[in-house]
Motif scaffolding. Structure first.
Motif, PDB file in Angstrom:
ATOM      1  N   HIS A   1      54.942  14.946  46.181  1.00 47.25           N
ATOM      2  CA  HIS A   1      53.330  14.276  46.864  1.00 47.25           C
ATOM      3  C   HIS A   1      52.522  13.621  45.643  1.00 47.25           C
ATOM      4  O   HIS A   1      52.062  12.519  45.767  1.00 47.25           O
ATOM      5  N   THR A   2      52.672  14.267  44.418  1.00 49.70           N
ATOM      6  CA  THR A   2      52.000  13.566  43.339  1.00 49.70           C
ATOM      7  C   THR A   2      52.436  12.441  43.026  1.00 49.70           C
ATOM      8  O   THR A   2      51.865  11.282  42.806  1.00 49.70           O
ATOM      9  N   ILE A   3      53.830  12.343  42.780  1.00 54.82           N
ATOM     10  CA  ILE A   3      54.752  10.939  42.435  1.00 54.82           C
ATOM     11  C   ILE A   3      54.479   9.935  43.545  1.00 54.82           C
ATOM     12  O   ILE A   3      54.348   8.759  43.068  1.00 54.82           O
ATOM     13  N   TYR A   4      54.648  10.018  44.539  1.00 54.02           N
ATOM     14  CA  TYR A   4      54.374   9.133  45.584  1.00 54.02           C
ATOM     15  C   TYR A   4      53.151   8.779  45.681  1.00 54.02           C
ATOM     16  O   TYR A   4      52.901   7.416  45.918  1.00 54.02           O
ATOM     17  N   ASN A   5      51.869   9.594  45.527  1.00 57.15           N
ATOM     18  CA  ASN A   5      50.591   9.149  45.359  1.00 57.15           C
ATOM     19  C   ASN A   5      50.294   8.140  44.510  1.00 57.15           C
ATOM     20  O   ASN A   5      49.827   6.957  44.663  1.00 57.15           O
ATOM     21  N   VAL A   6      51.121   8.284  43.093  1.00 58.18           N
ATOM     22  CA  VAL A   6      50.962   7.612  42.106  1.00 58.18           C
ATOM     23  C   VAL A   6      51.468   6.287  42.314  1.00 58.18           C
ATOM     24  O   VAL A   6      51.086   5.105  41.948  1.00 58.18           O
ATOM     25  N   LYS A   7      52.742   6.178  42.870  1.00 57.57           N
ATOM     26  CA  LYS A   7      53.366   5.105  43.472  1.00 57.57           C
ATOM     27  C   LYS A   7      52.495   4.074  44.125  1.00 57.57           C
ATOM     28  O   LYS A   7      52.471   3.000  43.930  1.00 57.57           O
ATOM     29  N   GLY A   8      51.867   4.665  45.146  1.00 57.03           N
ATOM     30  CA  GLY A   8      50.751   4.067  46.153  1.00 57.03           C
ATOM     31  C   GLY A   8      49.794   3.276  45.127  1.00 57.03           C
ATOM     32  O   GLY A   8      49.437   2.216  45.612  1.00 57.03           O
ATOM     33  N   GLU A   9      49.215   4.086  44.432  1.00 54.28           N
ATOM     34  CA  GLU A   9      48.165   3.675  43.780  1.00 54.28           C
ATOM     35  C   GLU A   9      48.482   2.469  42.827  1.00 54.28           C
ATOM     36  O   GLU A   9      47.673   1.697  42.819  1.00 54.28           O
ATOM     37  N   VAL A  10      49.423   2.725  42.236  1.00 58.60           N
ATOM     38  CA  VAL A  10      49.922   1.522  41.279  1.00 58.60           C
ATOM     39  C   VAL A  10      50.134   0.254  42.171  1.00 58.60           C
ATOM     40  O   VAL A  10      49.578  -0.824  41.693  1.00 58.60           O
ATOM     41  N   LEU A  11      50.770   0.393  43.267  1.00 56.28           N
ATOM     42  CA  LEU A  11      50.993  -0.844  44.186  1.00 56.28           C
ATOM     43  C   LEU A  11      49.618  -1.405  44.695  1.00 56.28           C
ATOM     44  O   LEU A  11      49.399  -2.653  44.729  1.00 56.28           O
TER      45      LEU A  11
END
Length: 325
Positions: free
Chosen positions: A268-278
């Motif tokens: 959940h944390t990792i995918y949230n971070v990916k989304g934020e970067v994009l």
């Protein structure tokens, strides 16, 4: 080696792995060499009884950790002449400052430091003050840690469930993923086998004479002029690189033996971070170096690798911030 050099040494390991006992032995070793040692022991600064209470107080541990990092910085300011002892305004600094002396100094950060985000705070201090920086990972299997913990006085014992939880969450140094962890060394913990203090000293000496170089300061105006928003094509490439980073990170989590709930939380944390970067790249909140964007747009040789490195840095920085919340 200069007499007034300082090295920050971050210790990593689950409770019962012998970190504090090592600190006592290494401190005596340094004293015999006419060197100073500042032992920043979290268990002494925050008694175990208080630690047990804090587990039920959301955000409390994070706040206390920040105060201890601040305390270490205040001690560094005193050593550098930027601050007087009378100006201390941190309860932990008062307890640490009494140990400071002149001459070569080793500062031992004695805590579990199980997440990279906890360790990165001290790396930033080393960079800001141009200090040596090293990490020592006390590699100890859980059954041995439990046995060693059970031999402690009752008032110093840590509950088994805390050891088990910490063991499942601990992320050893990974210089391949985190370049700032390059000066990290693993110390195998074996029952009744002492650590080689001479070897440790050679590691610390090497780190001391190779201090972390402060980041060159560039004005925001100059930074802004050389950075531009990303095109849809570039964002698409960034997305491709991020998918690879997410898969790699998830693989690392799985190899650490996280349970189903732990994996769910980590993903959940990792995918949230990916989304934020994009999202930051799409909206222009994060802008990249103009030369890099031009090189990628023109498909210049090596530009893809440079873009991947830049995206990886953005991903890691956001991940560290997210993990520390």
């Amino acid at each position: 080696m200069s007499d007034d050099q300082i090295c920050l040494v971050v210790l990593i390991g689950i409770p019962g792995s012998g970190k504090s006992s090592f600190c006592e032995l290494y401190s005596d070793y340094l004293s015999a060499k006419k060197c100073s040692c500042i032992h920043v022991c979290y268990d002494k600064l925050i008694p175990l009884e208080r630690q047990a209470e804090m587990r039920g107080e959301q955000g409390c541990w994070k706040a206390e950790r920040e105060k201890i990092v601040e305390a270490v910085e205040q001690v560094l300011k005193i050593r550098s002449g930027r601050k007087e002892v009378e100006d201390l305004n941190n309860v932990y600094a008062d307890k640490i400052v009494g140990e400071t002396t002149s001459g070569r100094t080793v500062i031992l950060i004695d805590d579990n430091n199980y997440l990279p985000s906890m360790r990165y705070d001290y790396y930033q201090l080393a960079r800001a003050y141009k200090l040596g920086f090293a990490q020592l990972h006390f590699s100890c299997d859980l059954p041995l840690a439990k046995r060693l913990n059970s031999s402690r006085a009752a008032s110093c014992r840590v509950p088994d469930e805390v050891l088990e939880n910490m063991s499942s969450k601990l992320e050893p140094p990974n210089p391949f993923s985190n370049k700032w962890e390059a000066f990290s060394f693993s110390l195998p913990v074996l029952e009744s086998v002492p650590h080689n203090l001479e070897l440790v000293e050679s590691i610390v000496e090497a780190a001391t004479v190779n201090p972390v170089i402060p980041v060159e300061t560039v004005s925001e105006e100059v930074k802004e002029k050389d950075r531009v928003a990303c095109s849809a094509s570039l964002v698409h490439q960034a997305d491709k690189y991020l998918r690879g980073m997410v898969n790699k990170k998830m693989g690392e989590m799985k190899s650490q033996g996280l349970n189903k709930e732990g994996m769910k939380e980590a993903s959940h944390t990792i995918y949230n971070v990916k989304g934020e970067v994009l999202e930051d790249l799409k909206t222009g909140f994060t802008m990249l170096d103009k030369e890099l964007v031009d090189a990628v747009t023109n498909r210049e040789k090596g530009s893809g690798e440079k873009l991947a490195t830049e995206i990886e840095e953005l991903f890691k920085k956001k991940l560290i911030v997210s993990e520390s919340k």
